[in-house]
Write a protein that holds these residues in place. Sequence first.
Motif, mmCIF file in Angstrom:
data_model
loop_
_atom_site.group_PDB
_atom_site.id
_atom_site.type_symbol
_atom_site.label_atom_id
_atom_site.label_comp_id
_atom_site.label_asym_id
_atom_site.label_seq_id
_atom_site.Cartn_x
_atom_site.Cartn_y
_atom_site.Cartn_z
ATOM 1 N N TYR A 158 39.641 46.865 45.963
ATOM 2 C CA TYR A 158 38.628 47.772 45.424
ATOM 3 C C TYR A 158 38.748 47.841 43.910
ATOM 4 O O TYR A 158 37.763 47.721 43.177
ATOM 5 N N ASP A 159 39.976 48.012 43.426
ATOM 6 C CA ASP A 159 40.205 48.065 41.979
ATOM 7 C C ASP A 159 39.758 46.768 41.303
ATOM 8 O O ASP A 159 39.154 46.784 40.234
ATOM 9 N N LEU A 160 40.114 45.656 41.964
ATOM 10 C CA LEU A 160 39.758 44.357 41.393
ATOM 11 C C LEU A 160 38.245 44.205 41.298
ATOM 12 O O LEU A 160 37.715 43.765 40.279
ATOM 13 N N LEU A 161 37.551 44.615 42.349
ATOM 14 C CA LEU A 161 36.096 44.529 42.350
ATOM 15 C C LEU A 161 35.508 45.372 41.230
ATOM 16 O O LEU A 161 34.608 44.945 40.502
ATOM 17 N N GLU A 162 36.057 46.562 41.049
ATOM 18 C CA GLU A 162 35.598 47.453 39.984
ATOM 19 C C GLU A 162 35.763 46.813 38.609
ATOM 20 O O GLU A 162 34.875 46.860 37.766
ATOM 21 N N MET A 163 36.927 46.235 38.391
ATOM 22 C CA MET A 163 37.185 45.637 37.085
ATOM 23 C C MET A 163 36.364 44.389 36.853
ATOM 24 O O MET A 163 35.950 44.110 35.733
ATOM 25 N N LEU A 164 36.135 43.665 37.931
ATOM 26 C CA LEU A 164 35.268 42.492 37.809
ATOM 27 C C LEU A 164 33.847 42.936 37.463
ATOM 28 O O LEU A 164 33.164 42.306 36.662
ATOM 29 N N ARG A 165 33.436 44.038 38.062
ATOM 30 C CA ARG A 165 32.091 44.564 37.777
ATOM 31 C C ARG A 165 31.970 44.867 36.285
ATOM 32 O O ARG A 165 30.978 44.532 35.640
ATOM 33 N N GLN A 166 33.014 45.500 35.729
ATOM 34 C CA GLN A 166 32.997 45.801 34.292
ATOM 35 C C GLN A 166 32.946 44.516 33.471
ATOM 36 O O GLN A 166 32.228 44.431 32.473
ATOM 37 N N LEU A 209 43.847 41.983 33.728
ATOM 38 C CA LEU A 209 44.959 41.030 33.761
ATOM 39 C C LEU A 209 46.206 41.643 34.389
ATOM 40 O O LEU A 209 46.890 40.992 35.175
ATOM 41 N N SER A 210 46.461 42.896 34.057
ATOM 42 C CA SER A 210 47.691 43.477 34.611
ATOM 43 C C SER A 210 47.535 43.767 36.105
ATOM 44 O O SER A 210 48.483 43.634 36.876
ATOM 45 N N LEU A 211 46.304 44.113 36.513
ATOM 46 C CA LEU A 211 46.070 44.287 37.951
ATOM 47 C C LEU A 211 46.247 42.952 38.695
ATOM 48 O O LEU A 211 46.890 42.893 39.748
ATOM 49 N N LEU A 212 45.695 41.892 38.094
ATOM 50 C CA LEU A 212 45.829 40.569 38.698
ATOM 51 C C LEU A 212 47.295 40.198 38.877
ATOM 52 O O LEU A 212 47.717 39.732 39.920
ATOM 53 N N ARG A 213 48.054 40.430 37.825
ATOM 54 C CA ARG A 213 49.478 40.093 37.868
ATOM 55 C C ARG A 213 50.166 40.823 39.030
ATOM 56 O O ARG A 213 50.959 40.251 39.758
ATOM 57 N N ASN A 214 49.782 42.067 39.176
ATOM 58 C CA ASN A 214 50.302 42.880 40.261
ATOM 59 C C ASN A 214 49.975 42.297 41.629
ATOM 60 O O ASN A 214 50.834 42.112 42.478
ATOM 61 N N ILE A 215 48.686 41.996 41.798
ATOM 62 C CA ILE A 215 48.208 41.479 43.078
ATOM 63 C C ILE A 215 48.857 40.130 43.386
ATOM 64 O O ILE A 215 49.323 39.883 44.495
ATOM 65 N N ILE A 216 48.881 39.275 42.393
ATOM 66 C CA ILE A 216 49.391 37.912 42.609
ATOM 67 C C ILE A 216 50.898 37.932 42.873
ATOM 68 O O ILE A 216 51.402 37.183 43.703
ATOM 69 N N SER A 217 51.600 38.801 42.168
ATOM 70 C CA SER A 217 53.055 38.766 42.341
ATOM 71 C C SER A 217 53.449 39.199 43.753
ATOM 72 O O SER A 217 54.379 38.654 44.335
ATOM 73 N N SER A 266 44.569 33.516 37.788
ATOM 74 C CA SER A 266 45.414 33.864 38.935
ATOM 75 C C SER A 266 46.349 32.724 39.279
ATOM 76 O O SER A 266 47.512 32.921 39.605
ATOM 77 N N PHE A 267 45.810 31.517 39.207
ATOM 78 C CA PHE A 267 46.620 30.362 39.549
ATOM 79 C C PHE A 267 47.790 30.219 38.574
ATOM 80 O O PHE A 267 48.921 29.962 38.983
ATOM 81 N N ASP A 268 47.496 30.416 37.293
ATOM 82 C CA ASP A 268 48.567 30.357 36.282
ATOM 83 C C ASP A 268 49.634 31.401 36.560
ATOM 84 O O ASP A 268 50.826 31.111 36.510
ATOM 85 N N ILE A 269 49.166 32.612 36.842
ATOM 86 C CA ILE A 269 50.118 33.690 37.111
ATOM 87 C C ILE A 269 50.951 33.334 38.332
ATOM 88 O O ILE A 269 52.167 33.480 38.341
#
Lengths: 133, 289
Positions: free
Chosen positions: B49-57, B76-84, B140-143
């Motif tokens: 949900y958070d990711l979708l929101e940020m993508l919307r922005q 970016l920091s949310l992505l890092r969280n999700i990916i890790s 995401s792939f880089d992370i």
Amino acid sequence: MMKEIIGLQQQTDIIQARKIGREMAKTLGFGSADQTRLATAISEITRNAIQYGRGGHCAISGYSDRNERKISISVEDRGPGIPDIDKAMEDGYTTGHGLGAGLPGARRLMHEFHIESGSGGTKVVMGMKQKNF
Amino acid sequence: METDREKTENIIYKNRKAILDDWMEKIKKLSVSPFTERIPEAQLMKQSYDLLEMLRQEISKPGNGEIAGKESEKLLSLLRNIISIRAEQNFSSSETAAYIFSLKDVLFRYFRDSFADAPGILQQEVMRVSSIIDRVGIISFDIYSEIREDIINRQSKAIMELSTPVIKAWDGIVLLPLVGIIDTVRSQEMIERLLQGIVDNEARVVVIDISGVPVIDTKVAQHLMKTVTAATMLGSEVILTGISPEIAQTIIKLDIDLGVMRTRGSLKAGIEDAFQLCGLKIMPKKENA
Ligand SMILES: Nc1ncnc2c1ncn2[C@@H]1O[C@H](COP(=O)(O)OP(=O)(O)OP(=O)(O)O)[C@@H](O)[C@H]1O
Ligand SMILES: [Mg+2]
């Protein structure tokens, strides 16, 4: 007839190549001393291909019939080649701060040993065989 | 007048609950093993949900879809969280990428409905959003790779430490049993730990046992010699043990001179030697009369 090909890019490929070589030798019925000699020779030649030859590949093939069992190793790279093969085959000759024992040592470890080298790369073919009774 | 960008943003905003549900449905189907076994459902929902929101922005921003600047930092920091979380849970890189990219299909279905009468705008917006999601996918792939590499380094370090123990055998005697493959990295580690072990234990004698090393080639021999030289410089004697007959043969064929080292066949013989060098002796126990 068995055949395996291993790409040579990094350190772990050396370990893979000699493991496959050792296993094939074992399957063909070579004893543990021969397995160790083979693994050591593979280690030397594949490391050279990676260290000096910018990588390449190693083909390991073997067979056992009524008369004999044989395992052959062919290591090829597309590096700069060896300018003076006679010198490179001498004990103690190294351009890479090694012991200079890899090529001459591998020749002594194996029963057959051929090396060709040119500006297009280097190819080493070596074999170990034994009579089947 | 509402711009195309604002229209797109609105579509996502108005349908965000449904989009999220469709997306979750999709990623659950994508995964080989049940997703929710590895990531709790509630956490997955919240993050998505958070990711979708940020993508919307991100999508609402003017510009060329560059994921940069202050506003993108949170993304970016949310992505890092999700990916890790995924990397730690051994999700594959393709599973991780699929999570991001599967959002495209879902979003575009809603775009198609809303822009049904304006195919030109639909195509433009699909392209624009697509390129933003692609960028997020690549980031995401880089992370992911970075984190996996980290994990692997951590693990191999742990294995290395496990397999290079320096053992105090007696006062003044340390034992270094080597098991497995000795490469340059390990030999470095080996030398460091041994030298530390020598200093810590004020060792006079070091017994290095190589019975667990499968191949002694020129490189390994060179590493061993370096280790011996280093130990000698600290004033310790080195005894090399556990050379099998097979290995002895190959060392001779290679014509490597291990003459600089004191060698003994068995670990037992090596330890006896070590005692002797320390002025000690192993004797049968005398019965007290
Ligand atoms: N595949 C190759 N391509 C180019 N040059 C090579 C190749 N293999 C060997 N050489 C050259 O031949 C020299 C001798 O090789 P050899 O394996 O005998 O010793 P080394 O690799 O230098 O040291 P050691 O193998 O003892 O660690 C090398 O230093 C290098 O200059
Ligand atoms: Mg060499």
